[in-house]
Motif scaffolding. Sequence first.
Motif, mmCIF file in Angstrom:
data_model
loop_
_atom_site.group_PDB
_atom_site.id
_atom_site.type_symbol
_atom_site.label_atom_id
_atom_site.label_comp_id
_atom_site.label_asym_id
_atom_site.label_seq_id
_atom_site.Cartn_x
_atom_site.Cartn_y
_atom_site.Cartn_z
ATOM 1 N N ARG A 58 24.377 13.035 3.484
ATOM 2 C CA ARG A 58 23.603 14.266 3.613
ATOM 3 C C ARG A 58 22.927 14.594 2.282
ATOM 4 O O ARG A 58 21.749 14.947 2.247
ATOM 5 N N LEU A 59 23.646 14.451 1.175
ATOM 6 C CA LEU A 59 23.075 14.732 -0.143
ATOM 7 C C LEU A 59 21.955 13.757 -0.489
ATOM 8 O O LEU A 59 20.930 14.152 -1.036
ATOM 9 N N ARG A 60 22.136 12.495 -0.166
ATOM 10 C CA ARG A 60 21.123 11.483 -0.491
ATOM 11 C C ARG A 60 19.841 11.679 0.307
ATOM 12 O O ARG A 60 18.777 11.243 -0.125
ATOM 13 N N ASP A 61 19.940 12.317 1.450
ATOM 14 C CA ASP A 61 18.767 12.538 2.296
ATOM 15 C C ASP A 61 17.961 13.778 1.896
ATOM 16 O O ASP A 61 16.855 13.976 2.382
ATOM 17 N N SER A 110 15.640 18.909 -5.569
ATOM 18 C CA SER A 110 15.941 20.325 -5.813
ATOM 19 C C SER A 110 17.046 20.817 -4.882
ATOM 20 O O SER A 110 17.899 21.608 -5.282
ATOM 21 N N GLU A 111 17.039 20.349 -3.666
ATOM 22 C CA GLU A 111 18.068 20.762 -2.715
ATOM 23 C C GLU A 111 19.398 20.086 -3.014
ATOM 24 O O GLU A 111 20.458 20.672 -2.791
ATOM 25 N N VAL A 112 19.350 18.853 -3.520
ATOM 26 C CA VAL A 112 20.582 18.163 -3.910
ATOM 27 C C VAL A 112 21.252 18.958 -5.022
ATOM 28 O O VAL A 112 22.455 19.212 -4.989
ATOM 29 N N ALA A 124 26.103 23.875 -15.305
ATOM 30 C CA ALA A 124 24.699 23.461 -15.170
ATOM 31 C C ALA A 124 24.512 22.011 -15.614
ATOM 32 O O ALA A 124 23.833 21.231 -14.938
ATOM 33 N N HIS A 125 25.117 21.639 -16.730
ATOM 34 C CA HIS A 125 24.997 20.261 -17.218
ATOM 35 C C HIS A 125 25.668 19.289 -16.239
ATOM 36 O O HIS A 125 25.123 18.229 -15.939
ATOM 37 N N LEU A 126 26.836 19.664 -15.755
ATOM 38 C CA LEU A 126 27.545 18.818 -14.793
ATOM 39 C C LEU A 126 26.723 18.628 -13.522
ATOM 40 O O LEU A 126 26.611 17.517 -13.006
ATOM 41 N N VAL A 127 26.115 19.698 -13.041
ATOM 42 C CA VAL A 127 25.280 19.618 -11.828
ATOM 43 C C VAL A 127 24.097 18.683 -12.059
ATOM 44 O O VAL A 127 23.782 17.846 -11.208
ATOM 45 N N ASP A 128 23.441 18.791 -13.199
ATOM 46 C CA ASP A 128 22.321 17.885 -13.528
ATOM 47 C C ASP A 128 22.780 16.437 -13.518
ATOM 48 O O ASP A 128 22.121 15.563 -12.949
ATOM 49 N N GLN A 155 21.628 13.527 -10.691
ATOM 50 C CA GLN A 155 21.012 12.272 -11.086
ATOM 51 C C GLN A 155 21.844 11.086 -10.603
ATOM 52 O O GLN A 155 21.316 10.102 -10.082
ATOM 53 N N ALA A 156 23.156 11.176 -10.738
ATOM 54 C CA ALA A 156 24.039 10.074 -10.326
ATOM 55 C C ALA A 156 23.940 9.814 -8.822
ATOM 56 O O ALA A 156 23.919 8.663 -8.388
ATOM 57 N N ILE A 157 23.876 10.862 -8.031
ATOM 58 C CA ILE A 157 23.780 10.693 -6.581
ATOM 59 C C ILE A 157 22.452 10.054 -6.197
ATOM 60 O O ILE A 157 22.396 9.194 -5.324
ATOM 61 N N GLN A 158 21.399 10.456 -6.853
ATOM 62 C CA GLN A 158 20.097 9.905 -6.504
ATOM 63 C C GLN A 158 19.920 8.464 -6.978
ATOM 64 O O GLN A 158 19.102 7.738 -6.435
#
Length: 99
Positions: free
Chosen positions: A10-13, A17-19, A86-90, A94-97
């Motif tokens: 679901r995240l990869r799709d 910005s939504e991820v 915020a840094h962790l989310v960034d 990136q890692a998921i994408q």
Amino acid sequence: MPPVDSTIQRLRDLPRSEVAEEIESIALKKFKAVLLMDDAEDLPVDVSYFDLGLTSLRLTEIRQSLEQLLDLSINVNVLFNEPTIAHLVDHLTQAIQEA
């Protein structure tokens, strides 16, 4: 909790910005649970985990939980070099994408 595979797919799709929004939501839930905060309480994403009262042991618990949920490895340096949500989310976005 949804299976890891369905969360990852679901995240990869989603668009980037939504991820990021989705990962921030997941991370905030994990951090709030460990910090014994109510869902309605505001948790700043740009303040150090340690200034929020988090210990390295609790941070390790969050890391392991996020690694399992997102099927990713989170380098400890990411958590300690710039210790904000915020840094962790960034980093996780990136890692998921890239996965």
